[in-house]
Design a protein around this motif. Structure first.
Motif, PDB file in Angstrom:
ATOM      1  N   ALA A 117       0.829  -1.208   0.000  1.00  0.00           N
ATOM      2  CA  ALA A 117       0.000   0.000   0.000  1.00  0.00           C
ATOM      3  C   ALA A 117       0.865   1.259   0.000  1.00  0.00           C
ATOM      4  CB  ALA A 117      -0.932  -0.004   1.210  1.00  0.00           C
ATOM      5  N   LEU A 118       1.994   1.237   0.699  1.00  0.00           N
ATOM      6  CA  LEU A 118       2.896   2.387   0.674  1.00  0.00           C
ATOM      7  C   LEU A 118       3.432   2.638  -0.734  1.00  0.00           C
ATOM      8  CD1 LEU A 118       4.966   1.929   3.978  1.00  0.00           C
ATOM      9  CD2 LEU A 118       3.316   3.736   3.470  1.00  0.00           C
ATOM     10  N   ILE A 119       3.750   1.586  -1.426  1.00  0.00           N
ATOM     11  CA  ILE A 119       4.235   1.741  -2.801  1.00  0.00           C
ATOM     12  C   ILE A 119       3.131   2.306  -3.690  1.00  0.00           C
ATOM     13  CG2 ILE A 119       5.049   0.463  -4.820  1.00  0.00           C
ATOM     14  CD1 ILE A 119       6.496  -1.426  -2.840  1.00  0.00           C
ATOM     15  N   ARG A 120       1.877   1.836  -3.487  1.00  0.00           N
ATOM     16  CA  ARG A 120       0.745   2.398  -4.237  1.00  0.00           C
ATOM     17  C   ARG A 120       0.593   3.890  -3.953  1.00  0.00           C
ATOM     18  NH1 ARG A 120      -4.517  -1.038  -3.004  1.00  0.00           N
ATOM     19  NH2 ARG A 120      -5.459   0.273  -4.631  1.00  0.00           N
ATOM     20  N   ALA A 121       0.723   4.266  -2.678  1.00  0.00           N
ATOM     21  CA  ALA A 121       0.602   5.684  -2.312  1.00  0.00           C
ATOM     22  C   ALA A 121       1.685   6.509  -2.999  1.00  0.00           C
ATOM     23  CB  ALA A 121       0.693   5.833  -0.796  1.00  0.00           C
ATOM     24  N   ARG A 122       2.907   6.010  -2.977  1.00  0.00           N
ATOM     25  CA  ARG A 122       4.003   6.732  -3.640  1.00  0.00           C
ATOM     26  C   ARG A 122       3.756   6.874  -5.126  1.00  0.00           C
ATOM     27  NH1 ARG A 122       9.285   3.376  -4.433  1.00  0.00           N
ATOM     28  NH2 ARG A 122       7.811   2.479  -5.930  1.00  0.00           N
ATOM     29  N   ASP A 123       3.278   5.795  -5.758  1.00  0.00           N
ATOM     30  CA  ASP A 123       3.052   5.819  -7.207  1.00  0.00           C
ATOM     31  C   ASP A 123       1.908   6.746  -7.598  1.00  0.00           C
ATOM     32  OD1 ASP A 123       5.103   4.042  -7.415  1.00  0.00           O
ATOM     33  OD2 ASP A 123       3.833   2.265  -7.677  1.00  0.00           O
ATOM     34  N   HIS A 124       1.047   7.080  -6.649  1.00  0.00           N
ATOM     35  CA  HIS A 124      -0.064   7.997  -6.942  1.00  0.00           C
ATOM     36  C   HIS A 124       0.194   9.389  -6.358  1.00  0.00           C
ATOM     37  CE1 HIS A 124      -2.150   4.276  -8.057  1.00  0.00           C
ATOM     38  NE2 HIS A 124      -2.952   5.073  -8.764  1.00  0.00           N
ATOM     39  N   GLY A 125       1.473   9.704  -6.173  1.00  0.00           N
ATOM     40  CA  GLY A 125       1.865  11.077  -5.874  1.00  0.00           C
ATOM     41  C   GLY A 125       1.915  11.461  -4.412  1.00  0.00           C
ATOM     42  N   PHE A 126       1.732  10.506  -3.516  1.00  0.00           N
ATOM     43  CA  PHE A 126       1.769  10.868  -2.107  1.00  0.00           C
ATOM     44  C   PHE A 126       3.221  11.054  -1.659  1.00  0.00           C
ATOM     45  CE2 PHE A 126       1.632  10.130   2.480  1.00  0.00           C
ATOM     46  CZ  PHE A 126       0.554  10.921   2.841  1.00  0.00           C
ATOM     47  N   GLU A 127       3.480  12.180  -0.930  1.00  0.00           N
ATOM     48  CA  GLU A 127       4.830  12.493  -0.458  1.00  0.00           C
ATOM     49  C   GLU A 127       5.139  11.678   0.797  1.00  0.00           C
ATOM     50  OE1 GLU A 127       7.162  14.347  -1.719  1.00  0.00           O
ATOM     51  OE2 GLU A 127       6.079  15.291  -3.381  1.00  0.00           O
ATOM     52  N   LEU A 128       5.859  10.579   0.630  1.00  0.00           N
ATOM     53  CA  LEU A 128       6.150   9.707   1.768  1.00  0.00           C
ATOM     54  C   LEU A 128       7.250  10.240   2.670  1.00  0.00           C
ATOM     55  CD1 LEU A 128       6.141   6.162   0.096  1.00  0.00           C
ATOM     56  CD2 LEU A 128       4.367   7.145   1.547  1.00  0.00           C
ATOM     57  N   LYS A 129       8.117  11.084   2.134  1.00  0.00           N
ATOM     58  CA  LYS A 129       9.345  11.422   2.870  1.00  0.00           C
ATOM     59  C   LYS A 129       9.086  12.075   4.222  1.00  0.00           C
ATOM     60  CE  LYS A 129      10.237  15.957   0.705  1.00  0.00           C
ATOM     61  NZ  LYS A 129       9.020  15.995  -0.129  1.00  0.00           N
ATOM     62  N   ASN A 130       7.959  12.755   4.364  1.00  0.00           N
ATOM     63  CA  ASN A 130       7.684  13.447   5.618  1.00  0.00           C
ATOM     64  C   ASN A 130       6.979  12.569   6.649  1.00  0.00           C
ATOM     65  OD1 ASN A 130       8.755  15.952   4.752  1.00  0.00           O
ATOM     66  ND2 ASN A 130       6.888  16.340   3.600  1.00  0.00           N
ATOM     67  N   TYR A 131       6.713  11.313   6.301  1.00  0.00           N
ATOM     68  CA  TYR A 131       5.905  10.466   7.192  1.00  0.00           C
ATOM     69  C   TYR A 131       6.587   9.157   7.575  1.00  0.00           C
ATOM     70  CZ  TYR A 131       2.471  13.818   5.650  1.00  0.00           C
ATOM     71  OH  TYR A 131       1.825  14.999   5.371  1.00  0.00           O
ATOM     72  N   LEU A 132       7.450   8.630   6.708  1.00  0.00           N
ATOM     73  CA  LEU A 132       8.023   7.313   6.982  1.00  0.00           C
ATOM     74  C   LEU A 132       8.828   7.295   8.279  1.00  0.00           C
ATOM     75  CD1 LEU A 132       9.196   6.141   3.422  1.00  0.00           C
ATOM     76  CD2 LEU A 132       7.097   5.565   4.648  1.00  0.00           C
ATOM     77  N   ALA A 133       9.515   8.379   8.566  1.00  0.00           N
ATOM     78  CA  ALA A 133      10.403   8.378   9.734  1.00  0.00           C
ATOM     79  C   ALA A 133       9.660   8.601  11.048  1.00  0.00           C
ATOM     80  CB  ALA A 133      11.486   9.436   9.560  1.00  0.00           C
ATOM     81  N   HIS A 134       8.497   9.261  11.010  1.00  0.00           N
ATOM     82  CA  HIS A 134       7.898   9.715  12.261  1.00  0.00           C
ATOM     83  C   HIS A 134       6.488   9.194  12.531  1.00  0.00           C
ATOM     84  CE1 HIS A 134      11.249  12.474  12.588  1.00  0.00           C
ATOM     85  NE2 HIS A 134      10.989  12.929  11.383  1.00  0.00           N
ATOM     86  N   ASP A 135       5.786   8.706  11.540  1.00  0.00           N
ATOM     87  CA  ASP A 135       4.395   8.312  11.762  1.00  0.00           C
ATOM     88  C   ASP A 135       4.342   7.069  12.645  1.00  0.00           C
ATOM     89  OD1 ASP A 135       1.705   7.720  11.677  1.00  0.00           O
ATOM     90  OD2 ASP A 135       1.483   8.264   9.578  1.00  0.00           O
TER      91      ASP A 135
END
Length: 741
Positions: free
Chosen positions: A699-717
């Motif tokens: 699902a994270l890969i799907r989110a990235r492929d549809h333009g979601f900015e993961l960089k601000n969330y992977l480290a802290h969420d």
């Protein structure tokens, strides 16, 4: 004041109540000095005033710690009383008790260490004075506990907030970070539970925006992000908690509360100054503050522990400060802070050491003699407040050779305040040559030249300001500094051409627009200038580029409404609501929609918008998402084709820990093409919470492929914490960071 010192001198040796009174007297002295100093610095920069107010509160907080540890400085004040035993009490002391006390003090009888309970009994056994001390301490503890509860509450709201989900906002966040020189990663979130922008945290900060911020223009986002990150750069979160602790301990002192208000007000104005220094137009910035303030509720549960951009109680003064040209907006350097701290220490430490004693027939010195300053290894007494209260703003700039455009601008501001207008104009001219905020600085130069009765130079500077982008036409028309120019025909020509120049510049941006954010910005400016056809086209281009599509749809509806085309206006407004436009209040209040509100189908559209509003689960420790989940399940059944209804159900289910239903609902929202990036990311959160690592990574890969900015969330969420040890998660994180760099 004399009476207060007399009471303190007579009572301080009798117990804890008198010691507390002496500390209150010392705090009063420090706060009076600070208030007088703020009056002297009334025309200095907000950053300077914030340092003074903050140091005053830190100083009174330090009194409680310095008083027992610094060497005592006995200051003779009053004649010794004739009878020192029993003179202060309501009853005669027992002879046995007096004898034991004297024996312990002289060492004949060893003093027995007292337990905490015994100390408390000793404090209260002498009657009402001890009870007062305990009452004051109890209320202080309650206020400190309230502050702690507020901190926990904000942390919980931040934990449950959703990602902002806008590429434009993420780009503006990065630009603001770069402009202010911040290197820490900052998460940008959106929450129904905050009504104003709020920055929270130091090591891993988060910036929470209200739910309707998704509709904000790029310019509003830019100034909001700059303002909030300015708090982070200035470490205002740390100073807020320290000063709040000081007020909690000195809650009984009105000067402490007024100093706290002064500190918070100066803090917000200092951040306003940093926003204006970035080139923001004062009138536009003031307009953004007003719009944010209009949405404020009457009660803010996090006021005591958060720095919010706009609060109604502070708004009027801030707006006047923002719109007033020529005031000092300089910052406060690290060197300046160090010097201010040293001066505060030289005042606070001697005051902490003061102990009033009786001494024969010595006449009492005047209260101002109690202000001490360090001189080598001895302590001198000064005769005048002026010795310890220079004009700090000028003090730190005196002798400094201007090097940068900002330095020359500050020099111009000081000269302007001293009514040395010709010299101020020359300083502004140097700042313009160094390209420091040329549109505003050139305008200030025009005002200074006009006041110096140099019309030709003033008109030339005004023309330079307009060419550089100064377009506050109302201010040009009303500014009394320019009165000497109004009879000159060249003034009318310059002022009239400014409006034309703005339209020409906007149309030029419109014809050159290529990216989504360029189209959106051009559409917004054209809408303000009432060029409806070009505005609609620009917003349609922004939608095609997936740039704030919901807000673009709403703005197209506004354009058609203002143009008088109700059919197209209703069609686009329906699309905006279906796509996630979050604010029914805006539908009710926006003047641009007046025509649409008169249409028969508007009532049904408003009911749909109300059905599709995201309901939350309550507040803090009393959260219960069961009712919200039930409501959104009913709305999804009522509007099964609405991706927004399914997205709301997914979010409520995720908060209710119903992870299976959350994934199902987000899948349905994804299938209906509703916010696919955030929908996929929230699916990943649900899978991760349920311990389904494979599905979460996919699902994270799907989110990235549809333009979601993961960089601000992977480290802290925290929702993803179960994935942190998974090698696939670490690889995805590395890829994301490598791509963003």
């Amino acid at each position: 004041m004399n009476t207060l010192f007399e009471i303190a001198a007579r009572l301080q040796s009798a117990g804890s109540a008198e010691a507390l009174l002496l500390i209150a007297v010392k705090a009063t002295l420090i706060l009076l000095i600070a208030h007088l100093l703020l009056a002297v610095l009334s025309r200095s920069s907000a950053a300077t005033r914030h340092v003074v107010a903050t140091l005053a509160l830190v100083s009174v907080l330090a009194l409680a710690f310095f008083t027992p540890v610094v060497p005592t400085w006995n200051l003779a004040w009053l004649d010794a009383p004739e009878n020192t035993i029993g003179a202060l009490g309501d009853e005669e002391p027992s002879s046995i008790g007096t004898a034991l006390s004297l024996a312990r003090e002289t060492g004949i009888v060893p003093a027995k260490p007292l337990s905490i309970a015994e100390r408390a009994v000793n404090v209260t056994r002498n009657g009402w004075k001890g009870m007062i001390v305990l009452g004051i301490g109890f209320i202080s503890l309650l206020l400190l506990a309230q502050m702690l509860a507020g901190m926990v509450g904000v942390a919980l709201v931040a934990r449950n907030a959703e990602p902002f989900g806008s590429e434009t906002a993420e780009r503006e966040l990065e630009a603001a970070r770069a402009h202010l020189g911040l290197t820490r990663p900052i998460r940008l979130l959106r929450s129904e539970r905050v009504s104003v922008p709020v920055i929270w945290g130091i090591a891993a900060p988060v910036l929470m925006l209200p739910a309707d911020s998704i509709t904000w223009s790029r310019e509003r986002l830019r100034v909001v992000l700059l303002h909030e990150l300015a708090h982070l750069r200035r470490l205002d979160g740390v100073t807020l908690l320290i000063t709040r602790a000081a007020v909690s301990l000195f809650w009984f002192h009105p000067l402490a509360w007024s100093m706290n208000r002064a500190a918070r007000n100066a803090c917000e104005r200092a951040c306003d100054d940093l926003v204006l220094a970035s080139g923001a137009k004062p009138s536009d910035y003031a307009d953004h503050l007003l719009h944010i303030a209009k949405a404020l509720p009457s009660f803010d549960p996090f006021r005591s522990v958060t720095l919010a951009m706009s609060r109604k109680s502070e708004l009027e003064g801030r707006l006047l400060s923002i719109l007033q040209a020529g005031i000092s907006r300089s910052g406060f350097t690290k060197r300046g802070v160090a010097i201010a701290c040293a001066i505060a220490a030289f005042i606070v430490i001697p005051i902490s050491a003061v102990r009033l004693i009786a001494d024969g027939d010595a006449p009492p010195p005047p209260p101002e003699k109690l202000i001490a300053k360090a001189s080598g290894s001895s302590i001198d007494v000064v005769d005048d407040f002026d010795d310890v209260m220079p004009d700090f703003g000028k003090f730190f700039r005196e002798g400094k050779v201007p090097k940068t455009g900002e330095d020359w601008n500050d020099r111009g501001n000081d000269l302007y305040k001293d009514q040395k207008y010709a010299e101020a104009a020359e300083a502004y001219r140097r700042a313009v040559e160094l390209k420091f905020r040329p549109e505003i600085t050139a305008y200030n130069m025009a005002c200074a030249y006009a006041l110096a009765d140099k019309k030709d130079q003033a008109l030339g500077a005004l023309a330079t300001a307009v060419r550089a982008g100064y377009d506050d036409f109302d201010h040009i028309k009303e500014d009394s500094d320019l009165d000497s120019l109004r009879s000159d025909p060249r003034f009318a020509q310059i002022a009239g051409s400014a409006s034309t120049e703005r339209l020409r510049a906007v149309l030029a941006d419109y014809t050159k627009a290529k990216t989504g954010d360029e189209w959106f910005d051009a559409g917004l400016e054209l809408l303000r200038l009432r060029r409806f056809d070009e505005s609609v086209n620009a917003f349609q281009q922004a939608i095609a580029a997936n740039e704030k599509p919901v807000t673009s749809m709403y703005n197209i509806a506004c354009a058609y409404s203002l143009k008088g085309d109700a059919n197209n206006g209703m069609a686009w407004l329906s699309r905006a609501v279906a796509s996630g436009f979050p604010s029914t209040a805006k539908l009710d209040e926006d003047a641009d929609l007046e025509l649409l509100r008169r249409q028969p189908q508007f009532a049904g559209l408003r009911r749909l918008a109300q059905d599709l509003e995201l309901k939350d689960g309550g507040w803090l420790f009393f959260e219960d998402w069961s009712e919200a989940t039930k409501h959104h399940r009913e709305m999804a059944a009522k509007h099964p084709d609405s991706g927004r209804a399914w997205f709301n159900l997914g979010y409520a289910s995720l908060q209710a820990h119903d992870y299976g239903n959350a994934v199902m609902a987000f899948e349905k929202a994804f299938a209906r093409d509703y916010r696919r990036g955030p929908a996929a990311y929230n699916m990943a959160c649900a899978h991760a919470r349920a311990g389904q690592n494979d599905a979460a990574i996919a699902a994270l890969i799907r989110a990235r492929d549809h333009g979601f900015e993961l960089k601000n969330y992977l480290a802290h969420d925290s929702d993803l914490r179960k994935l942190r040890k998974d090698p696939r998660f670490q690889e995805l994180k590395r890829q994301t960071l490598r791509k963003s760099s």
